[in-house]
Scaffold this motif. Structure first.
Motif, PDB file in Angstrom:
ATOM      1  N   UNK A 119      19.961 124.353  46.973  1.00  0.00           N
ATOM      2  CA  UNK A 119      20.273 124.607  48.378  1.00  0.00           C
ATOM      3  C   UNK A 119      20.013 123.408  49.305  1.00  0.00           C
ATOM      4  N   UNK A 120      19.175 122.458  48.888  1.00  0.00           N
ATOM      5  CA  UNK A 120      18.883 121.314  49.755  1.00  0.00           C
ATOM      6  C   UNK A 120      19.862 120.150  49.556  1.00  0.00           C
ATOM      7  N   UNK A 121      20.996 120.408  48.903  1.00  0.00           N
ATOM      8  CA  UNK A 121      22.024 119.390  48.694  1.00  0.00           C
ATOM      9  C   UNK A 121      23.208 119.639  49.624  1.00  0.00           C
ATOM     10  N   UNK A 122      23.679 118.565  50.256  1.00  0.00           N
ATOM     11  CA  UNK A 122      24.900 118.660  51.060  1.00  0.00           C
ATOM     12  C   UNK A 122      26.073 118.547  50.098  1.00  0.00           C
ATOM     13  N   UNK A 123      27.025 119.478  50.182  1.00  0.00           N
ATOM     14  CA  UNK A 123      28.144 119.529  49.253  1.00  0.00           C
ATOM     15  C   UNK A 123      29.330 118.738  49.816  1.00  0.00           C
ATOM     16  N   UNK A 124      29.867 117.859  48.962  1.00  0.00           N
ATOM     17  CA  UNK A 124      31.066 117.089  49.292  1.00  0.00           C
ATOM     18  C   UNK A 124      32.150 117.514  48.304  1.00  0.00           C
ATOM     19  N   UNK A 125      33.210 118.127  48.813  1.00  0.00           N
ATOM     20  CA  UNK A 125      34.296 118.625  47.954  1.00  0.00           C
ATOM     21  C   UNK A 125      35.235 117.476  47.608  1.00  0.00           C
ATOM     22  N   UNK A 126      35.489 117.290  46.320  1.00  0.00           N
ATOM     23  CA  UNK A 126      36.327 116.195  45.836  1.00  0.00           C
ATOM     24  C   UNK A 126      37.670 116.665  45.280  1.00  0.00           C
ATOM     25  N   UNK A 127      38.085 117.862  45.606  1.00  0.00           N
ATOM     26  CA  UNK A 127      39.325 118.421  45.067  1.00  0.00           C
ATOM     27  C   UNK A 127      40.457 117.389  45.122  1.00  0.00           C
ATOM     28  N   UNK A 128      41.090 117.139  43.969  1.00  0.00           N
ATOM     29  CA  UNK A 128      42.212 116.203  43.904  1.00  0.00           C
ATOM     30  C   UNK A 128      41.803 114.736  43.877  1.00  0.00           C
ATOM     31  N   UNK A 129      40.511 114.459  43.777  1.00  0.00           N
ATOM     32  CA  UNK A 129      40.032 113.073  43.769  1.00  0.00           C
ATOM     33  C   UNK A 129      39.358 112.746  42.439  1.00  0.00           C
ATOM     34  N   UNK A 130      39.183 111.449  42.225  1.00  0.00           N
ATOM     35  CA  UNK A 130      38.596 110.954  40.985  1.00  0.00           C
ATOM     36  C   UNK A 130      37.325 110.176  41.294  1.00  0.00           C
ATOM     37  N   UNK A 131      36.350 110.263  40.387  1.00  0.00           N
ATOM     38  CA  UNK A 131      35.126 109.477  40.476  1.00  0.00           C
ATOM     39  C   UNK A 131      34.982 108.728  39.161  1.00  0.00           C
ATOM     40  N   UNK A 132      34.706 107.431  39.271  1.00  0.00           N
ATOM     41  CA  UNK A 132      34.495 106.618  38.076  1.00  0.00           C
ATOM     42  C   UNK A 132      33.495 105.518  38.395  1.00  0.00           C
ATOM     43  N   UNK A 133      32.923 104.883  37.370  1.00  0.00           N
ATOM     44  CA  UNK A 133      31.970 103.794  37.623  1.00  0.00           C
ATOM     45  C   UNK A 133      32.634 102.679  38.413  1.00  0.00           C
ATOM     46  N   UNK A 134      31.839 101.981  39.187  1.00  0.00           N
ATOM     47  CA  UNK A 134      32.355 100.848  39.947  1.00  0.00           C
ATOM     48  C   UNK A 134      32.778  99.712  39.036  1.00  0.00           C
ATOM     49  N   UNK A 135      33.649  98.880  39.554  1.00  0.00           N
ATOM     50  CA  UNK A 135      34.128  97.718  38.818  1.00  0.00           C
ATOM     51  C   UNK A 135      33.286  96.501  39.199  1.00  0.00           C
ATOM     52  N   UNK A 136      33.167  95.556  38.284  1.00  0.00           N
ATOM     53  CA  UNK A 136      32.388  94.344  38.513  1.00  0.00           C
ATOM     54  C   UNK A 136      33.313  93.142  38.409  1.00  0.00           C
ATOM     55  N   UNK A 137      33.316  92.307  39.449  1.00  0.00           N
ATOM     56  CA  UNK A 137      34.060  91.053  39.427  1.00  0.00           C
ATOM     57  C   UNK A 137      33.036  89.962  39.115  1.00  0.00           C
ATOM     58  N   UNK A 138      33.112  89.403  37.899  1.00  0.00           N
ATOM     59  CA  UNK A 138      32.094  88.455  37.436  1.00  0.00           C
ATOM     60  C   UNK A 138      32.364  87.006  37.816  1.00  0.00           C
ATOM     61  N   UNK A 139      33.517  86.716  38.393  1.00  0.00           N
ATOM     62  CA  UNK A 139      33.820  85.338  38.806  1.00  0.00           C
ATOM     63  C   UNK A 139      34.676  85.410  40.063  1.00  0.00           C
ATOM     64  N   UNK A 140      34.019  85.394  41.210  1.00  0.00           N
ATOM     65  CA  UNK A 140      34.744  85.536  42.472  1.00  0.00           C
ATOM     66  C   UNK A 140      34.414  84.388  43.407  1.00  0.00           C
ATOM     67  N   UNK A 141      35.400  83.971  44.147  1.00  0.00           N
ATOM     68  CA  UNK A 141      35.216  83.042  45.252  1.00  0.00           C
ATOM     69  C   UNK A 141      35.406  83.910  46.492  1.00  0.00           C
ATOM     70  N   UNK A 142      34.312  84.469  46.974  1.00  0.00           N
ATOM     71  CA  UNK A 142      34.332  85.545  47.945  1.00  0.00           C
ATOM     72  C   UNK A 142      35.018  85.228  49.276  1.00  0.00           C
ATOM     73  N   UNK A 143      34.990  83.991  49.759  1.00  0.00           N
ATOM     74  CA  UNK A 143      35.666  83.724  51.034  1.00  0.00           C
ATOM     75  C   UNK A 143      37.201  83.738  50.927  1.00  0.00           C
ATOM     76  N   UNK A 144      37.736  83.733  49.722  1.00  0.00           N
ATOM     77  CA  UNK A 144      39.181  83.654  49.541  1.00  0.00           C
ATOM     78  C   UNK A 144      39.750  85.022  49.201  1.00  0.00           C
TER      79      UNK A 144
END
Length: 172
Positions: free
Chosen positions: A56-81
């Protein structure tokens, strides 16, 4: 996570393990915690919704029609570009211009703003961790500090600032 515990429910969950099935109508429970100034969450449950009673102490977020997956990692980025095609610069004139721009306060502000915009775009594309490569102005380090304090939206940033190389090496 300052709003407390969260229950993401009703979505399709892809956990990233090759031998696991996709979970249809899944639930993820995230318990909120704080440690000094930092707030974080711990994943307590991932699985079919029918196998868990949401506390009961959890706020519920409905994800109907949505997907959840692990985040992606960019291992070689030049962030300002941003990846848009640019006219290549090289030679002594380019080197001189870059040295001059690096000392300009206006350029540094524009540069930092571009970096922040690119990091929001990365988050929106599902990238949750980036490793910055050879950024000469320490703007990535400054942005990482802001992100760690919760002052801006950005993926987790791993960076060391300027790159080093031997004479005649890559990016000399």
């Amino acid at each position: 996570m300052q709003n407390g515990n969260l229950a993401f429910t009703g979505g399709t969950i892809i956990d990233g393990y090759i031998d696991h099935d996709v979970i249809q109508n899944g639930t993820i429970l995230v318990r909120s915690a704080a440690d000094g100034e930092k707030a974080y969450g711990t994943i307590e449950y991932v699985g079919p919704s029918e196998d868990i009673d949401i506390p009961p102490d959890y706020r519920v977020v409905i994800l109907q029609g949505r997907f959840v997956m692990p985040g992606l990692i960019n291992c070689h980025a030049h962030l300002p570009f941003d990846g848009a095609p640019k006219q290549p610069m090289s030679g002594k004139k380019a080197e001189k211009l870059i040295r001059k721009l690096k000392r300009s306060t206006l350029f540094q502000k524009v540069y930092a703003g571009k970096l922040k915009k690119n990091m929001v775009n990365a988050l929106n594309a599902g990238i949750t961790t980036v490793r910055g490569m050879a950024e000469p102005l320490y703007a990535e380090v400054a942005l990482r500090k802001e992100q760690e304090k919760g002052l801006c939206a950005a993926p987790r940033i791993i960076t060391a600032g300027p790159g080093i190389c031997p004479t005649g090496g890559h990016a000399n």
